[in-house]
Motif scaffolding. Structure first.
Motif, mmCIF file in Angstrom:
data_model
loop_
_atom_site.group_PDB
_atom_site.id
_atom_site.type_symbol
_atom_site.label_atom_id
_atom_site.label_comp_id
_atom_site.label_asym_id
_atom_site.label_seq_id
_atom_site.Cartn_x
_atom_site.Cartn_y
_atom_site.Cartn_z
ATOM 1 N N ASP A 104 0.821 -1.283 -0.062
ATOM 2 C CA ASP A 104 -0.111 -0.080 0.252
ATOM 3 C C ASP A 104 0.817 1.286 -0.038
ATOM 4 N N LEU A 105 0.326 2.250 -0.963
ATOM 5 C CA LEU A 105 1.130 3.575 -0.878
ATOM 6 C C LEU A 105 0.802 4.283 0.086
ATOM 7 N N LYS A 106 1.313 3.996 1.319
ATOM 8 C CA LYS A 106 0.998 4.653 2.655
ATOM 9 C C LYS A 106 2.064 4.509 3.582
ATOM 10 N N GLU A 107 2.189 5.278 4.567
ATOM 11 C CA GLU A 107 2.869 5.050 5.851
ATOM 12 C C GLU A 107 2.026 5.151 6.991
ATOM 13 N N THR A 108 2.202 4.485 8.194
ATOM 14 C CA THR A 108 1.274 4.715 9.223
ATOM 15 C C THR A 108 1.920 4.779 10.569
ATOM 16 N N ILE A 109 1.176 5.367 11.486
ATOM 17 C CA ILE A 109 1.678 5.158 12.847
ATOM 18 C C ILE A 109 0.498 4.783 13.636
ATOM 19 N N TYR A 110 0.488 3.774 14.397
ATOM 20 C CA TYR A 110 -0.533 3.213 15.220
ATOM 21 C C TYR A 110 -0.271 3.734 16.638
ATOM 22 N N ILE A 111 -1.379 4.320 17.355
ATOM 23 C CA ILE A 111 -1.446 4.691 18.847
ATOM 24 C C ILE A 111 -2.497 3.883 19.318
ATOM 25 N N GLY A 112 -2.204 2.844 20.573
ATOM 26 C CA GLY A 112 -3.054 2.198 21.076
ATOM 27 C C GLY A 112 -3.750 2.828 22.226
#
Length: 192
Positions: A104-112
């Protein structure tokens, strides 16, 4: 105007407005819960506006998100994804296996969740690099979570369930997922 005085509006594609004051949210839900159900089943979505999240906080969260994604990859990778939290680089996720590109052409950061027994798993950029990032994201998370909890009560009522149905087994603690789509130029450059 305080956040308690702000109005809630649920708006579907047919431009039907459903307005309620925040303090009257559950009373309104009991009396008018059929309309959100209609929007979800018929249209498939509705807009929630005037939700009590200050525009300044939304803008600050967007600014801090941009600041994070502008960091060098090496710095972002210090927060590499683990335990469902942290950073995933460009093309590291692939949600549609039928597509030909590598990811996928995205970058992500997850915060729980930030107040549960696993909150220590969240990963934060250094305060030296992004001094207000953590504070902004924690505040934004809490505001979005509060709006979501009120909304999920309305959805439960729309389904003829008790208003706390979705929280009977414990609170619903969502993840905040910040996304950055760098655009097609990056895709074509990487592919060829």
């Amino acid at each position: 105007m305080s956040s308690m005085d702000k109005e809630w509006i649920l708006k579907d594609r047919d431009s039907l407005d459903y307005e309620i004051g925040v303090e009257k949210f559950l009373i309104y839900a009991e009396q008018n819960c059929k309309n959100p159900k209609k929007a979800c089943k018929g249209t498939g979505f509705f807009y929630l506006i005037n939700h009590g999240i200050e525009i300044e906080l939304i803008q600050k969260a967007l600014e801090e998100s941009r600041n994070f994604f502008c960091l060098p990859l090496e710095e972002k990778m210090k927060l590499a994804w683990k335990e469902h939290r942290g950073y995933t680089p460009l093309c590291s996720e692939r949600l549609d296996a039928s597509l030909r590109y590598q990811g996928d052409l995205k970058e992500t950061i997850y915060i729980g969740p930030i107040e549960d027994d696993k909150s220590y798993l969240n990963q934060w950029p250094s305060r030296e690099i992004l001094p207000s990032w953590r504070f902004t994201m924690e505040l934004y998370y809490e505001k979005v979570r509060a709006a979501g909890r009120r909304l999920i009560s309305l959805i439960a009522l729309a389904l003829n369930l008790e208003e706390d149905f979705f929280e009977k087994d414990g609170p619903v603690d969502p993840f905040l997922r910040l996304l950055h789509y760098p655009g097609e130029q990056v895709f074509w450059t990487r592919r060829f």
